[in-house]
Structures are given as structure tokens and as C-alpha cells.
Write an enzyme that holds these catalytic residues in place. Structure first.
Site, PDB file in Angstrom:
ATOM      1  N   ARG A   1       0.836  -1.214   0.000  1.00 38.49           N
ATOM      2  CA  ARG A   1       0.000   0.000   0.000  1.00 38.49           C
ATOM      3  C   ARG A   1       0.867   1.259   0.000  1.00 38.49           C
ATOM      4  NH1 ARG A   1      -2.376  -3.800  -0.810  1.00 38.49           N
ATOM      5  NH2 ARG A   1      -4.305  -4.583   0.104  1.00 38.49           N
TER       6      ARG A   1
ATOM      7  N   SER B   1     -11.216  -0.007   3.010  1.00 43.04           N
ATOM      8  CA  SER B   1     -10.408  -0.448   4.146  1.00 43.04           C
ATOM      9  C   SER B   1      -9.642   0.741   4.710  1.00 43.04           C
ATOM     10  CB  SER B   1      -9.425  -1.537   3.708  1.00 43.04           C
ATOM     11  OG  SER B   1     -10.122  -2.661   3.225  1.00 43.04           O
TER      12      SER B   1
ATOM     13  N   GLU C   1      -4.849   3.920   6.009  1.00 41.25           N
ATOM     14  CA  GLU C   1      -4.571   3.898   4.574  1.00 41.25           C
ATOM     15  C   GLU C   1      -4.873   5.228   3.910  1.00 41.25           C
ATOM     16  OE1 GLU C   1      -5.792   0.915   1.895  1.00 41.25           O
ATOM     17  OE2 GLU C   1      -5.442  -0.755   3.256  1.00 41.25           O
TER      18      GLU C   1
END
Length: 349
Positions: free
Chosen positions: A172, A246, A342
């Protein structure tokens, strides 16, 4: 008679950003422009009215927490188009504009007979945002099939090419979230999709879905359909309830820390990494800490998937920040594990 595009055609003042972020947080941009050409972008950046102001590049706004109004220029990526640019004995090379919807692009590649990206079906956002986040799901990361991209350097005014090494992809993560943060607008991305295709079905949810449908050897489209079915069951649709997907990264811990945690929590899901460390399931940690379906004001953890923070209505960026901090503190207190968000937080509440 047509005329050359000027910044006056493109620049707008005091624009609401509520519809440009999937959490549906209220915020306004001092200046805003949708960009679909390099010439248009150059005209905007040369405008004297926005010189010295901060800049924010956005795509679908699915990985964004707007903590308040943005005092500078918001550039909305609207480069479109998708095509097969070349083919060799081993792979197809497929290019798409940075403003293309990611899921629509994935389904198009499958319908055209160019598989590879099916596990990344239904991930919200745009093609241009995919390399920034190195999006991933169900055993696949975008970086595996990334080939190159073209980006506009907002500092030098030049168009620059990046290959996979230049992008410094991580979990990520990428160069565009680190040293290159805020400097580039990604105009187009090219993917290398190998002709020798193998389905990635190692994740339990996906394999169970295929089994339930009686599919032992899925086609790329069948695998995409299975991923879509799983995601729709577990994750809220941003069109129905505000969310950014998420919200926390799955934490990666040392083998020693994993052994300690597994001994104390026998049901702990974990996944071995190439470097010997172990990836933990952030959603499981959050659920065990009591947050699944729980609210803090207008923001809470989704009732079907604790990893997702949702806006139940009327939330601000400050509300999202408060809820995310509360979740992180509880997980740290219970497990000694630090969660990392995130989405990117922008502005000040």
C-alpha cells in the site's frame, strides 16, 4: 470558431468537495479544476491567481479524508481513454487514462480477453490513483502487473515517465506517497498482462465463493464475479453509505512478536511474508477490540467488516480522525500493535 483552452475556462473558485470524496465529508476548495489534457494543466498552473498556493491532486476521492477546507488548488484528474498499445509473444500491454474508473477498466480488460487484474475488481477509485496506493486485494497487488506510467511534474512543468523500479512499490505504498508526494499528476498508466494466466484463489473468501457456485476451474470473468460477490457482501457501497474502503493497513510484525501474539490469541489470522515477518488481519484485531458495528458519534466501524470506517451521516473530518484514533488506541492497548491509516488526511479541521 474554436479557441485555445485557457485557465479562465477551467479554474473555478470556492467549489464544494462533498461529491469528490467517498466519505462524503464537507469541505470546499479555494480553487478547483478538472484536468483532461496537458495543455489545459499547463494553462492552469501558469495562472497568476494560483501561484504559491498548495495543490492537491484527486481522482475518485476514495482514499481521502478531508479534514477541512482546502486553501489552494484542487486538480481533479479527468484524463480518459483506454487501449492496447502493444503485444508480444508473452504479454498484452494495456494503457488507460488516469481518470478512468478502476473497476470499469478491469472489467473491460477481462471482456477484451486480457486477464490478470480480476482480483482487483470493484476496488473504488481511478486508474491514476492505483499506483499511488499500490492497491491490492485477495492475494494480488497492482504492482505485479504494472509496466509504466506517464505523469506531469507539477514543480518542473515536464511530463515524466516512470517504470516499476522508479515507483518503488511497497505494501500500500509507492514513491508517490513518499519522496514524490504531492508533486505529480498521473495522466496514464500501462499494464503488462501476461498471456499465460493463472487464477489466484488462495484467499478463503474467494475460494469458498467459487466452491459455492460449483466452479472448480474459474475463467477470469468468473473469478472477477466471485471477487465482486465477496466484496459486496462484506463492504459498503460508497454510493449508499459514505466510506473510504479499508481504513487501516494490515500490520506486519516480526516473527517474535507474532509468536507472542499467537500464543496469547490462538485464533489470530496471519500471513507469512517473504522477509520472514508476518502480516496480521487488521479487521480481526479491530473486531476483537470491540469495534465492529460500534459508533463514535456519526462515524463507526461497519457492521459487516470492522476494517471499514463509515459516515452514518453528518460527519466531518474531525469526526473521522477522532474515531480512527480511538480504534488505534484500543488495538494498541489490547495487542501492542500499531495500526496505520490507509487514506490520506488533507486539510485542517
Amino acid at each position: 470558431m474554436s479557441h485555445a483552452t485557457t485557465s479562465a475556462d477551467l479554474l473555478r473558485q470556492n467549489v464544494a468537495l462533498d461529491s469528490f470524496n467517498t466519505l462524503r465529508l464537507p469541505a470546499r476548495a479555494a480553487w478547483f479544476a478538472a484536468v483532461d489534457s496537458v495543455d489545459g494543466l499547463r494553462a492552469i498552473l501558469d495562472d497568476p491567481r494560483i501561484q504559491g498556493l498548495p495543490r492537491l491532486v484527486i481522482g475518485g476521492g476514495s482514499n481521502l479524508v478531508l479534514a477541512g477546507d482546502f486553501p489552494g488548488l484542487v486538480l481533479h484528474v479527468a484524463f480518459h481513454g483506454r487501449t492496447r498499445v502493444q503485444e508480444d509473444a508473452e504479454a498484452f500491454y494495456i494503457r488507460a487514462g488516469g481518470g478512468e474508473n478502476w473497476h470499469d477498466f478491469v472489467r473491460w480488460t477481462l471482456e477484451m480477453g486480457w486477464p490478470g487484474l480480476e482480483n482487483l475488481s470493484l476496488i473504488p477509485g481511478t486508474v491514476g490513483a492505483a499506483p499511488v496506493q499500490n492497491i491490492g486485494a485477495y492475494g494480488l497487488e497492482m504492482a505485479e502487473y504494472f509496466y509504466s506510467l506517464r505523469a506531469y511534474d507539477l514543480e518542473t512543468g515536464k511530463t515524466v515517465g516512470f517504470d516499476k523500479r522508479d515507483c518503488a512499490f511497497g505494501y500500500r505504498d509507492s514513491f508517490f506517497k513518499q519522496a514524490g508526494k504531492g508533486r505529480y499528476l498521473i495522466a496514464a498508466v500501462t499494464f503488462r498482462l501476461p498471456k499465460k494466466w493463472k487464477p489466484v484463489t488462495g484467499y478463503v473468501d474467494v475460494s469458498r465463493e467459487l466452491e459455492a457456485q460449483g466452479i472448480a476451474a474459474p475463467t477470469p470473468l468468473q473469478l472477477s464475479d466471485a471477487v465482486i460477490a465477496v466484496r459486496r457482501r462484506k463492504l459498503p457501497d460508497p454510493a449508499e453509505i459514505g466510506n473510504a474502503g479499508s481504513f487501516f493497513k494490515n500490520p506486519v510484525v516480526s516473527a517474535e512478536d507474532h509468536a507472542r501474539l499467537a500464543a496469547a490469541h490462538p485464533g489470530l489470522p496471519s500471513y507469512p511474508q517473504a522477509d520472514g515477518r508476518m502480516k496480521l488481519a487488521a479487521g480481526w484485531l479491530i473486531e476483537q477490540a470491540g469495534w465492529k458495528g460500534r459508533r463514535l458519534g456519526p462515524v463507526g466501524c461497519y457492521e459487516k467488516q470492522a476494517l471499514v470506517l463509515v459516515n452514518h451521516g453528518g460527519a466531518t473530518g474531525a469526526d473521522v480522525l477522532a474515531a480512527s484514533v480511538a480504534v488505534r488506541l484500543d488495538v494498541r492497548a489490547r495487542f501492542g500493535v500499531d495500526l496505520e491509516a490507509e487514506p490520506v488526511f488533507v486539510g485542517s479541521a
